[in-house]
Design an enzyme around this catalytic site. Structure first.
Site, PDB file in Angstrom:
ATOM      1  N   TRP A 159       0.801  -1.347   0.233  1.00  0.00           N
ATOM      2  CA  TRP A 159       0.085  -0.479  -0.252  1.00  0.00           C
ATOM      3  C   TRP A 159       1.420   1.218  -0.198  1.00  0.00           C
ATOM      4  O   TRP A 159       0.485   2.387  -0.178  1.00  0.00           O
ATOM      5  CB  TRP A 159      -0.977  -0.317   1.329  1.00  0.00           C
ATOM      6  N   ASN A 160       2.581   0.897   0.771  1.00  0.00           N
ATOM      7  CA  ASN A 160       3.094   2.462   0.515  1.00  0.00           C
ATOM      8  C   ASN A 160       3.663   3.020  -0.335  1.00  0.00           C
ATOM      9  O   ASN A 160       2.925   4.619  -0.729  1.00  0.00           O
ATOM     10  CB  ASN A 160       4.155   2.391   1.832  1.00  0.00           C
ATOM     11  N   LYS A 183      -2.404  -7.862  -8.413  1.00  0.00           N
ATOM     12  CA  LYS A 183      -3.004  -7.815  -6.735  1.00  0.00           C
ATOM     13  C   LYS A 183      -2.644  -6.638  -6.600  1.00  0.00           C
ATOM     14  O   LYS A 183      -0.974  -6.535  -5.410  1.00  0.00           O
ATOM     15  CB  LYS A 183      -3.353  -9.180  -6.050  1.00  0.00           C
ATOM     16  N   ALA A 185      -2.767  -4.305  -2.786  1.00  0.00           N
ATOM     17  CA  ALA A 185      -2.616  -3.672  -1.349  1.00  0.00           C
ATOM     18  C   ALA A 185      -4.687  -3.802  -0.626  1.00  0.00           C
ATOM     19  O   ALA A 185      -5.030  -2.816  -1.541  1.00  0.00           O
ATOM     20  CB  ALA A 185      -2.196  -3.362  -0.100  1.00  0.00           C
ATOM     21  N   SER A 238       6.236  -7.147   2.711  1.00  0.00           N
ATOM     22  CA  SER A 238       6.949  -7.711   3.949  1.00  0.00           C
ATOM     23  C   SER A 238       7.820  -8.837   3.725  1.00  0.00           C
ATOM     24  O   SER A 238       7.658  -9.347   3.008  1.00  0.00           O
ATOM     25  CB  SER A 238       6.018  -7.656   5.200  1.00  0.00           C
ATOM     26  N   GLU A 259      10.556  -8.345  -3.235  1.00  0.00           N
ATOM     27  CA  GLU A 259      11.280  -6.566  -2.679  1.00  0.00           C
ATOM     28  C   GLU A 259      10.231  -6.640  -1.289  1.00  0.00           C
ATOM     29  O   GLU A 259       9.590  -6.916  -1.544  1.00  0.00           O
ATOM     30  CB  GLU A 259      10.512  -5.733  -3.715  1.00  0.00           C
ATOM     31  N   LEU A 260      11.333  -6.729  -0.815  1.00  0.00           N
ATOM     32  CA  LEU A 260      10.779  -7.211   0.563  1.00  0.00           C
ATOM     33  C   LEU A 260      11.162  -5.685   1.947  1.00  0.00           C
ATOM     34  O   LEU A 260      12.015  -5.211   1.061  1.00  0.00           O
ATOM     35  CB  LEU A 260      11.331  -8.582   1.817  1.00  0.00           C
ATOM     36  N   ARG A 287       9.777  10.894   3.363  1.00  0.00           N
ATOM     37  CA  ARG A 287       9.300  10.351   1.811  1.00  0.00           C
ATOM     38  C   ARG A 287       8.181   9.715   2.637  1.00  0.00           C
ATOM     39  O   ARG A 287       8.429   8.534   3.303  1.00  0.00           O
ATOM     40  CB  ARG A 287      10.288   9.688   1.007  1.00  0.00           C
ATOM     41  N   CYS A 293      10.428   1.233   2.403  1.00  0.00           N
ATOM     42  CA  CYS A 293      11.458   0.348   2.389  1.00  0.00           C
ATOM     43  C   CYS A 293      12.210   0.915   2.424  1.00  0.00           C
ATOM     44  O   CYS A 293      13.150  -0.062   3.426  1.00  0.00           O
ATOM     45  CB  CYS A 293      10.841  -1.200   1.316  1.00  0.00           C
ATOM     46  N   GLU A 390      11.008  -2.218  11.105  1.00  0.00           N
ATOM     47  CA  GLU A 390      11.313  -1.772  10.380  1.00  0.00           C
ATOM     48  C   GLU A 390      10.539  -0.432  11.285  1.00  0.00           C
ATOM     49  O   GLU A 390       9.434  -0.748  11.608  1.00  0.00           O
ATOM     50  CB  GLU A 390      10.285  -1.217   9.435  1.00  0.00           C
TER      51      GLU A 390
HETATM   52  P1  NAP Z   1       2.617  -6.980   3.615  1.00  0.00           P
HETATM   53  O1  NAP Z   1       1.732  -6.839   4.596  1.00  0.00           O
HETATM   54  O2  NAP Z   1       3.531  -8.158   3.098  1.00  0.00           O
HETATM   55  O3  NAP Z   1       1.437  -6.825   2.072  1.00  0.00           O
HETATM   56  C1  NAP Z   1       2.039  -7.003   0.943  1.00  0.00           C
HETATM   57  C2  NAP Z   1       0.606  -7.384  -0.346  1.00  0.00           C
HETATM   58  O4  NAP Z   1       0.962  -8.431   0.515  1.00  0.00           O
HETATM   59  C3  NAP Z   1      -0.625  -6.673   0.099  1.00  0.00           C
HETATM   60  O5  NAP Z   1      -0.744  -6.529  -1.622  1.00  0.00           O
HETATM   61  C4  NAP Z   1      -1.215  -7.551   0.971  1.00  0.00           C
HETATM   62  O6  NAP Z   1      -2.586  -8.371   0.578  1.00  0.00           O
HETATM   63  C5  NAP Z   1      -0.327  -9.000   0.004  1.00  0.00           C
HETATM   64  N1  NAP Z   1      -0.366  -9.922   0.785  1.00  0.00           N
HETATM   65  C6  NAP Z   1      -0.629 -10.536   2.024  1.00  0.00           C
HETATM   66  N2  NAP Z   1      -0.879 -12.030   3.117  1.00  0.00           N
HETATM   67  C7  NAP Z   1      -0.916 -12.575   1.561  1.00  0.00           C
HETATM   68  C8  NAP Z   1      -0.815 -13.867   1.455  1.00  0.00           C
HETATM   69  N3  NAP Z   1      -1.146 -14.586   2.313  1.00  0.00           N
HETATM   70  N4  NAP Z   1      -0.819 -14.393   0.163  1.00  0.00           N
HETATM   71  C9  NAP Z   1      -0.482 -13.639  -0.970  1.00  0.00           C
HETATM   72  N5  NAP Z   1      -0.476 -12.065  -0.867  1.00  0.00           N
HETATM   73  C10 NAP Z   1      -0.641 -11.378   0.825  1.00  0.00           C
HETATM   74  O7  NAP Z   1       3.332  -5.287   3.657  1.00  0.00           O
HETATM   75  P2  NAP Z   1       2.798  -4.049   3.157  1.00  0.00           P
HETATM   76  O8  NAP Z   1       2.282  -3.989   4.905  1.00  0.00           O
HETATM   77  O9  NAP Z   1       1.804  -4.180   2.352  1.00  0.00           O
HETATM   78  O10 NAP Z   1       3.588  -3.539   2.529  1.00  0.00           O
HETATM   79  C11 NAP Z   1       5.162  -2.448   3.711  1.00  0.00           C
HETATM   80  C12 NAP Z   1       5.646  -3.898   3.749  1.00  0.00           C
HETATM   81  O11 NAP Z   1       6.970  -3.966   2.416  1.00  0.00           O
HETATM   82  C13 NAP Z   1       7.493  -2.802   4.592  1.00  0.00           C
HETATM   83  O12 NAP Z   1       8.253  -3.915   4.584  1.00  0.00           O
HETATM   84  C14 NAP Z   1       8.161  -2.794   3.167  1.00  0.00           C
HETATM   85  O13 NAP Z   1       9.147  -2.763   3.703  1.00  0.00           O
HETATM   86  C15 NAP Z   1       7.655  -3.370   1.746  1.00  0.00           C
HETATM   87  N6  NAP Z   1       8.114  -2.866   0.523  1.00  0.00           N
HETATM   88  C16 NAP Z   1       9.085  -2.950  -0.159  1.00  0.00           C
HETATM   89  C17 NAP Z   1      10.071  -2.527  -1.296  1.00  0.00           C
HETATM   90  C18 NAP Z   1      11.018  -2.829  -1.875  1.00  0.00           C
HETATM   91  O14 NAP Z   1      10.967  -2.937  -2.986  1.00  0.00           O
HETATM   92  N7  NAP Z   1      11.768  -3.958  -1.276  1.00  0.00           N
HETATM   93  C19 NAP Z   1       8.650  -1.358  -1.385  1.00  0.00           C
HETATM   94  C20 NAP Z   1       7.706  -0.599  -0.844  1.00  0.00           C
HETATM   95  C21 NAP Z   1       7.431  -1.981   0.068  1.00  0.00           C
HETATM   96  P3  NAP Z   1      -3.696  -7.445   1.605  1.00  0.00           P
HETATM   97  O15 NAP Z   1      -3.357  -5.678   1.602  1.00  0.00           O
HETATM   98  O16 NAP Z   1      -4.676  -7.630   1.356  1.00  0.00           O
HETATM   99  O17 NAP Z   1      -3.315  -7.548   2.736  1.00  0.00           O
END
Ligand code: NAP
Length: 487
Positions: A159-160, A183, A185, A238, A259-260, A287, A293, A390
């Protein structure tokens, strides 16, 4: 909501996008999208069932042969078209993003422009997919090396950065002639739904890109990963979810790009230009309200300058206007939801319990919306929880250090390895430290590393593979070798 805000939300399709058509969920279910600045409902969007997910993936599978046969120039034209339309509609798309995600309008416009750059960049890559033709070392046979699309992909985004994270996957997937199901967020589906409309307008054929919005991601995605119909998963989110998906992908040996999460060290040496370092810290920390991330998560400052650095940073952060991102004066919007706010509150309380001193901010004013004030903490000990997790909020923890070897060891003492930042005017030290840091990316005297031409990505538990640059398209291509008899 103002009239313009309602109009921008109303203009977006709120259904699933499958095989070029907008459809309701099989059980007509929906879920709410909330404005994090007010905590109120913006609209409802379709809540995909597992059957909808399956239909979307089957559409992508059916579309793959024809899309795989399109010419590179046709795909490049589609991508260039998306670049143009994103810019043409930047103001409405930015407002939409601010409403669903909370970031200030100027940052939303910046993200749309950044997302557009991926379409322009990969329009160039689409027509430059390379191959090879070699003579076997022993002579005689020839080796033809060709690149082919991986095949149907599952793309999952956080979502970010509601538009850029999707663009960073869709643009190279289209360039490489891969079909996909994306898909977004559940908190921020609207930007991606708007993008589906744009991709249709620029001629991306039906079934090539499909979008499912869902509240229960696991129930929809896991059967798709296990179906064997998809050939690749590209996930941004994540580390916890990424690890779980990697295990699921093992069953059918899917190609994976992950990308975590990150825990970026931001190191300021005693010879750094302090103003430049403070500017860099503001960029790397503030930002997206710190919800990135790449956000500076641990700010190591040489003990001889930490007091002055802390004073300057705290003064700058305290002066940043906080509020609903739709107000052009605002520089700090709300956090994404209540859970995010509570997490930041508890991390700050824990750091203070461990002996940190609050230089500015430090407590949220109760009210509607999920706001947390820009906060600077100094003297944060390395056993505070925020040194290990984080923060994902506008909180800058300053940690003193004395020696180069000591700070490099502390910076590397994490399971994450996405990005680090180094501020110094000593060239030899800059290169020595950049080489020693265990991260996929290093910002040298700069607080932002995002760039469409860069191989963005992490090592250790921050991910697998790279997005952007020439590596970005490689993630969506297989290599085929054809051995040719010549005798
Ligand atoms: P998240 O909870 O891991 O969710 C990311 C995506 O995965 C969402 O679309 C989420 O859907 C989906 N998801 C959740 N559970 C799932 C499952 N069991 N099976 C398949 N998909 C599933 O992360 P977030 O809170 O949205 O984003 C923040 C994280 O992203 C942070 O850790 C950040 O560091 C990381 N991030 C990394 C980068 C990079 O480039 N390395 C860039 C941006 C963000 P729902 O929304 O429906 O739960």
């Amino acid at each position: 909501m103002s009239e313009r805000e309602s109009a921008v939300v109303d203009a977006v399709q709120k259904r699933l996008f499958i095989e070029g058509k907008w459809v309701d969920a099989a059980d007509n279910g929906t879920f709410d999208v909330v404005d994090p600045a007010t905590g109120t409902r913006l609209c409802a969007v379709a809540n995909a069932t597992p059957a909808d997910g399956r239909a979307a993936l089957e559409a992508a599978v059916a579309a793959q042969p024809a899309f795989g046969a399109t010419s590179p120039r046709e795909r490049a034209d589609m991508l260039d078209g998306a670049f143009e339309l994103l810019h043409e509609r930047i103001d409405d798309l930015a407002l939409l993003m601010t409403l669903e995600m909370g970031k200030p309008l100027a940052q939303s416009r910046g993200e749309i422009a950044y997302a557009a750059e991926f379409f322009r960049h990969f329009a160039g890559e689409a027509v430059r997919i390379d191959g090879g033709y070699l003579t076997a070392p022993a002579g005689g046979a020839r080796l033809l090396i060709a690149r082919q699309p991986v095949g149907p992909c599952l793309l999952i985004t956080p979502w970010n950065f509601p538009m850029a994270m999707g663009a960073r996957k869709l643009a190279p997937a289209i360039a490489a002639a891969c079909t996909s199901v994306i898909k977004p967020a559940h908190q921020t589906p609207l930007s991606m739904l708007a993008l589906m409309g744009i991709l249709t307008e620029v001629g991306v054929p039906a079934g090539t890109v499909n979008c499912v919005t869902a509240m229960n991601a696991g129930a929809v995605i896991e059967p798709l990963i296990r179906s064997g119909l998809a050939r690749k998963l590209s996930f941004t989110g994540s580390t916890r979810i990424g690890r779980m998906l990697l295990e699921q992908c093992a069953e059918k040996i899917l190609r994976t790009s992950l990308e975590l999460g990150g825990n970026a060290p931001f190191i300021v040496f005693e010879d750094a230009d302090l103003d430049e370092a403070v500017d860099g810290a503001i960029a790397a920390k503030m930002r997206n309200m710190g919800e990135a991330c790449t956000a500076a998560n641990r700010i190591f400052v040489h003990s001889s300058i930490i007091d002055e650095f802390g004073r300057r940073l705290a003064a700058r952060m305290a002066a940043m206007p906080v509020g609903r991102g739709t107000d052009e004066r605002v520089q700090v919007g709300p956090l994404i939801d209540l859970a995010a706010l509570q997490k930041v509150q508890s991390l700050v309380a824990d750091a203070v319990r461990h002996g940190a001193t609050v230089l500015t901010g430090g407590s949220a004013t109760p009210g509607s919306g999920y706001f947390y004030p820009p906060t600077v903490l100094t003297g944060v000990p390395q056993d505070a929880a925020m040194a290990d997790r984080e923060i994902f909020g506008p909180v800058a923890p300053l940690i003193p250090f004395d020696a180069e070897a000591e700070v490099v060891a502390a910076a590397n003492a994490t399971e994450y390895g996405l990005v680090s930042y180094v501020f110094t005017n000593d060239l030899r030290r800059a290169l020595r430290v950049a080489e020693a840091l265990q991260t996929g990316m290093v910002g040298l005297n700069q607080g932002v590393v995002s760039n469409p031409a860069a191989p963005f990505g992490g090592i250790k538990q921050s991910g697998l593979g790279r997005e952007g640059g020439a590596s970005g398209i490689d993630e969506f291509l297989e290599t085929k070798y054809v051995g040719i008899a010549m005798d």
